[in-house]
Design an enzyme around this catalytic site. Structure first.
Site, mmCIF file in Angstrom:
data_model
loop_
_atom_site.group_PDB
_atom_site.id
_atom_site.type_symbol
_atom_site.label_atom_id
_atom_site.label_comp_id
_atom_site.label_asym_id
_atom_site.label_seq_id
_atom_site.Cartn_x
_atom_site.Cartn_y
_atom_site.Cartn_z
ATOM 1 N N LYS A 36 0.612 -0.949 0.114
ATOM 2 C CA LYS A 36 0.082 -0.365 0.136
ATOM 3 C C LYS A 36 0.398 1.342 -0.238
ATOM 4 C CE LYS A 36 -3.237 2.204 2.941
ATOM 5 N NZ LYS A 36 -3.911 1.949 3.928
ATOM 6 N N ASP A 61 -4.280 -2.393 -1.170
ATOM 7 C CA ASP A 61 -4.484 -2.582 0.439
ATOM 8 C C ASP A 61 -4.936 -3.868 0.215
ATOM 9 O OD1 ASP A 61 -5.644 -2.460 3.028
ATOM 10 O OD2 ASP A 61 -6.390 -0.485 2.421
ATOM 11 N N ILE A 62 -4.225 -4.734 0.873
ATOM 12 C CA ILE A 62 -3.966 -5.942 1.258
ATOM 13 C C ILE A 62 -5.794 -6.176 2.054
ATOM 14 C CG2 ILE A 62 -2.236 -6.691 1.452
ATOM 15 C CD1 ILE A 62 -2.640 -6.381 4.869
ATOM 16 N N ALA A 84 3.232 -7.927 4.543
ATOM 17 C CA ALA A 84 2.283 -6.765 5.172
ATOM 18 C C ALA A 84 1.908 -6.508 6.730
ATOM 19 C CB ALA A 84 1.371 -5.620 3.779
ATOM 20 N N GLU A 86 1.460 -3.452 10.268
ATOM 21 C CA GLU A 86 2.007 -1.840 10.735
ATOM 22 C C GLU A 86 2.308 -2.868 11.814
ATOM 23 O OE1 GLU A 86 1.419 1.000 10.638
ATOM 24 O OE2 GLU A 86 0.254 0.590 9.194
ATOM 25 N N ASP A 136 7.766 -12.798 17.406
ATOM 26 C CA ASP A 136 8.200 -13.821 19.133
ATOM 27 C C ASP A 136 7.510 -13.054 20.258
ATOM 28 O OD1 ASP A 136 10.103 -11.080 18.916
ATOM 29 O OD2 ASP A 136 11.471 -12.098 19.514
ATOM 30 N N GLU A 137 6.896 -11.885 19.338
ATOM 31 C CA GLU A 137 6.257 -10.590 20.404
ATOM 32 C C GLU A 137 5.146 -11.438 20.712
ATOM 33 O OE1 GLU A 137 6.799 -6.066 20.066
ATOM 34 O OE2 GLU A 137 8.752 -6.851 19.227
ATOM 35 N N LYS A 174 -0.616 -9.496 15.777
ATOM 36 C CA LYS A 174 -0.222 -10.115 15.336
ATOM 37 C C LYS A 174 -0.621 -11.761 15.875
ATOM 38 C CE LYS A 174 3.140 -10.255 12.159
ATOM 39 N NZ LYS A 174 2.724 -9.779 11.025
ATOM 40 N N LEU A 210 14.408 1.032 16.695
ATOM 41 C CA LEU A 210 15.925 1.531 17.938
ATOM 42 C C LEU A 210 16.828 1.965 17.178
ATOM 43 C CD1 LEU A 210 16.835 1.894 20.831
ATOM 44 C CD2 LEU A 210 17.576 -0.343 20.367
ATOM 45 N N ASP A 300 9.690 5.423 30.053
ATOM 46 C CA ASP A 300 9.070 3.760 29.749
ATOM 47 C C ASP A 300 8.304 3.526 28.968
ATOM 48 O OD1 ASP A 300 10.053 1.797 29.321
ATOM 49 O OD2 ASP A 300 9.771 0.812 31.121
ATOM 50 N N TYR A 361 7.911 12.525 20.404
ATOM 51 C CA TYR A 361 8.638 13.150 21.745
ATOM 52 C C TYR A 361 8.834 14.338 22.570
ATOM 53 C CZ TYR A 361 11.106 8.833 20.271
ATOM 54 O OH TYR A 361 11.117 7.827 20.238
HETATM 55 P P1 NAD Z 1 7.300 -2.420 7.896
HETATM 56 O O1 NAD Z 1 6.716 -1.762 8.863
HETATM 57 O O2 NAD Z 1 8.830 -1.886 7.565
HETATM 58 O O3 NAD Z 1 7.263 -2.880 6.497
HETATM 59 C C1 NAD Z 1 5.955 -3.194 5.978
HETATM 60 C C2 NAD Z 1 5.343 -2.973 4.903
HETATM 61 O O4 NAD Z 1 3.872 -3.072 4.727
HETATM 62 C C3 NAD Z 1 4.982 -1.785 4.472
HETATM 63 O O5 NAD Z 1 5.994 -1.556 3.754
HETATM 64 C C4 NAD Z 1 3.642 -1.709 3.778
HETATM 65 O O6 NAD Z 1 3.545 0.060 2.978
HETATM 66 C C5 NAD Z 1 3.372 -2.942 4.046
HETATM 67 N N1 NAD Z 1 1.739 -2.325 4.473
HETATM 68 C C6 NAD Z 1 1.102 -1.918 5.647
HETATM 69 N N2 NAD Z 1 -0.440 -1.713 5.904
HETATM 70 C C7 NAD Z 1 -0.661 -2.393 4.804
HETATM 71 C C8 NAD Z 1 -1.833 -2.314 3.604
HETATM 72 N N3 NAD Z 1 -2.768 -2.496 4.743
HETATM 73 N N4 NAD Z 1 -1.729 -2.886 2.703
HETATM 74 C C9 NAD Z 1 -0.828 -3.537 1.781
HETATM 75 N N5 NAD Z 1 0.642 -2.976 2.506
HETATM 76 C C10 NAD Z 1 0.312 -2.913 3.736
HETATM 77 O O7 NAD Z 1 7.635 -3.698 8.645
HETATM 78 P P2 NAD Z 1 8.498 -5.006 8.755
HETATM 79 O O8 NAD Z 1 9.856 -4.263 10.406
HETATM 80 O O9 NAD Z 1 9.571 -5.157 7.408
HETATM 81 O O10 NAD Z 1 8.130 -6.198 9.024
HETATM 82 C C11 NAD Z 1 7.551 -6.714 8.164
HETATM 83 C C12 NAD Z 1 6.781 -8.115 9.102
HETATM 84 O O11 NAD Z 1 7.858 -9.105 9.509
HETATM 85 C C13 NAD Z 1 5.658 -7.552 9.218
HETATM 86 O O12 NAD Z 1 4.420 -8.713 9.469
HETATM 87 C C14 NAD Z 1 6.226 -7.985 11.032
HETATM 88 O O13 NAD Z 1 5.281 -8.145 12.380
HETATM 89 C C15 NAD Z 1 7.200 -9.045 10.604
HETATM 90 N N6 NAD Z 1 8.355 -9.281 11.846
HETATM 91 C C16 NAD Z 1 9.107 -7.699 12.062
HETATM 92 C C17 NAD Z 1 10.401 -7.707 12.906
HETATM 93 C C18 NAD Z 1 11.140 -6.911 12.547
HETATM 94 O O14 NAD Z 1 11.447 -7.002 13.932
HETATM 95 N N7 NAD Z 1 11.491 -5.394 11.814
HETATM 96 C C19 NAD Z 1 10.860 -9.285 13.379
HETATM 97 C C20 NAD Z 1 9.427 -10.340 13.513
HETATM 98 C C21 NAD Z 1 8.314 -9.822 12.122
HETATM 99 P P1 TYD Z 2 11.750 -1.282 18.797
HETATM 100 O O1 TYD Z 2 13.133 -1.055 17.568
HETATM 101 O O2 TYD Z 2 10.222 -0.355 18.677
HETATM 102 O O3 TYD Z 2 11.257 -2.959 18.524
HETATM 103 P P2 TYD Z 2 10.393 -3.618 19.409
HETATM 104 O O4 TYD Z 2 9.481 -3.013 20.486
HETATM 105 O O5 TYD Z 2 9.524 -4.491 18.221
HETATM 106 O O6 TYD Z 2 11.412 -4.941 20.446
HETATM 107 O O7 TYD Z 2 12.793 -1.522 20.353
HETATM 108 C C1 TYD Z 2 13.691 -1.938 20.496
HETATM 109 C C2 TYD Z 2 14.048 -2.105 22.280
HETATM 110 O O8 TYD Z 2 14.217 -0.242 22.332
HETATM 111 C C3 TYD Z 2 12.917 -1.997 23.345
HETATM 112 O O9 TYD Z 2 12.890 -2.879 23.885
HETATM 113 C C4 TYD Z 2 12.145 0.075 22.741
HETATM 114 C C5 TYD Z 2 14.185 0.051 23.203
HETATM 115 N N1 TYD Z 2 13.171 1.641 22.298
HETATM 116 C C6 TYD Z 2 14.215 2.569 23.389
HETATM 117 O O10 TYD Z 2 14.792 2.616 24.299
HETATM 118 N N2 TYD Z 2 14.165 3.944 22.795
HETATM 119 C C7 TYD Z 2 13.429 4.462 21.493
HETATM 120 O O11 TYD Z 2 13.572 5.444 21.023
HETATM 121 C C8 TYD Z 2 12.952 3.254 20.746
HETATM 122 C C9 TYD Z 2 12.682 3.260 19.077
HETATM 123 C C10 TYD Z 2 12.819 1.742 21.481
#
Ligand code: NAD
Ligand code: TYD
Length: 362
Positions: A36, A61-62, A84, A86, A136-137, A174, A210, A300, A361
């Site tokens: 999207k 949009d999915i 895809a 959030e 994993d969350e 999720k 982070l 926090d 912030y």
């Molecule tokens: P991201 O936020 O970087 O990317 C999400 C993508 O989905 C974006 O390109 C966005 O435009 C698209 N999107 C959002 N809503 C949409 C919709 N309604 N229709 C079509 N496209 C849409 O996310 P990411 O970090 O790349 O994560 C990708 C997947 O992996 C997610 O499902 C997330 O839960 C999972 N995941 C992420 C992590 C991590 O550390 N980032 C770890 C484990 C699993």
């Molecule tokens: P994040 O990258 O948001 O991943 P997730 O919450 O999905 O694990 O955050 C990683 C860790 O860093 C998490 O414990 C929250 C902490 N964090 C901060 O301390 N400051 C920040 O500004 C952000 C974005 C995250």
């Protein structure tokens, strides 16, 4: 076998690495990327493959079931890799509804579109796969029973059989989507797979998470907002190792099954932040420790999960997967990439995101 693979969220962080890998490695497949293009999606992430013959991008949009039905039919999709979503916990705390809509209803519409199309074919579900990428969350948080010394920082790990106990609106959405995916397997016999991966890091991650946020802030001499005491533990995996695991599991995983993905790489936030500061300062030619003064302990995160730690023994034992990169090398590559790609960083942090960031912030 000729495959037409639909990858959702392919313009995002992890999705772009998965799309690039599949487009390059499997010229015989057709890769259709549906995204999207929310604030987190960026076609710049895929510039190097956008003209490839075996690649099609569709902005959609999915959550739009009719559009997804049309994509399944028109491109004769044989496999779905669904990323895809959030994905940012802090945003989910501010606005849970969009997480329910995209992550739950969006996943449900993908499942339904895939089921209807595949059931309409003479061969049915044979040779088809719906692969859902989770986190994993969903397992909740682990105790910090061994906070001192070397990792692991606790006795327990997330294993595939652990009951789900999500805490944040993000992880709740999720978890719900994971349950829907399994329900399509158990109810309709659709071949589905779920994997739960730990925190990813690497190039093209949106700088609200982070690691890229802190690299960017150090570069600009801005404060580094550490939530709480910085004692929370996350388990980090280089994004290309996640993409490699997805490739392996897509081809060799057992439909109906679940695999955890992680590299046994736990870090306390504050220790990780110090490694990032050290690496950025060194690469920028700053005196060692210069940016330590940017650390600012802030209120926090609400409901902040204390510790995540993935046990990926099953994936290792059954499919022989292991991460290819040591963390030190992964962090070095990552920091270099963000410093070398300042323009990418400036572009993605302008506009809407900047507004959100300033509000958050303030
Ligand atoms: P991201 O936020 O970087 O990317 C999400 C993508 O989905 C974006 O390109 C966005 O435009 C698209 N999107 C959002 N809503 C949409 C919709 N309604 N229709 C079509 N496209 C849409 O996310 P990411 O970090 O790349 O994560 C990708 C997947 O992996 C997610 O499902 C997330 O839960 C999972 N995941 C992420 C992590 C991590 O550390 N980032 C770890 C484990 C699993
Ligand atoms: P994040 O990258 O948001 O991943 P997730 O919450 O999905 O694990 O955050 C990683 C860790 O860093 C998490 O414990 C929250 C902490 N964090 C901060 O301390 N400051 C920040 O500004 C952000 C974005 C995250």
């Amino acid at each position: 076998m000729k495959q037409n693979i639909l990858i959702t969220g392919g313009a995002g962080f992890i999705g772009s690495h998965v799309v690039r890998r599949f487009v390059r490695k499997y010229p015989e497949y057709h890769i259709v990327n549906v995204d999207k293009l929310t604030y987190a999606g960026n076609l710049e992430n895929l510039k190097d493959i956008e003209d490839a013959k075996n690649y099609t991008f569709l902005r959609a949009d999915i959550c739009n079931l009719d559009d997804m039905r049309e994509v399944m039919r028109k491109y004769e999709i044989t496999g779905v890799i669904h990323l895809a979503a959030e994905s940012h916990v802090d945003r989910s705390i501010r606005d849970p509804f969009v997480f329910a809509q995209t992550n739950v209803m969006g996943t449900l519409s993908m499942l339904q579109a895939a089921r209807e199309y595949w059931e309409s074919l003479p061969e049915g579900f044979d040779g088809k796969l719906f692969y859902h990428i989770s986190t994993d969350e969903v397992y909740g948080a682990l105790e910090l029973t061994k906070p001192e010394g070397e990792p692991p920082y606790g006795d327990e790990f997330f294993v595939e059989t652990r009951a789900y106990q999500p805490h944040s609106p993000y992880s709740a959405s999720k978890a719900s989507s994971d349950h829907f995916v399994r329900s399509y397997h158990d109810t309709y016999g659709m071949p589905t797979l779920v994997t739960n991966c730990s925190n990813n890091y690497g190039p093209f991650q949106f700088p609200e998470k982070l690691i890229p946020l802190f690299i960017n802030n150090i570069r600009q001499g801005k404060e580094l907002p550490v939530y709480g005491k910085g004692e929370n533990v996350r388990d980090w995996l280089y994004v290309e190792d996640h993409a490699g695991a997805i490739d392996l599991i897509f081809h060799k995983g057992r439909p109906g099954d679940t695999y955890n993905i992680g590299g046994f790489n736990e870090w306390k936030n504050i220790d990780l932040i110090k490694v990032i500061i050290k690496t950025v300062d060194r690469l920028l030619g700053n005196p060692e420790g210069k940016s330590l003064s940017l650390i600012k302990y802030v209120t926090d995160r609400k409901g902040h999960d204390l510790r995540y730690a993935i046990d990926s023994t099953k994936l290792h034992d059954e499919l022989g997967w292991e991460p290819s990169l040591q963390f030190e090398e992964g962090i070095e590559r990552t920091v270099r990439w963000y410093l070398d790609n300042e323009e990418w960083m400036n572009r993605v942090t302008s506009g809407d995101y900047q507004k959100y960031y300033e509000e958050f912030y303030s």
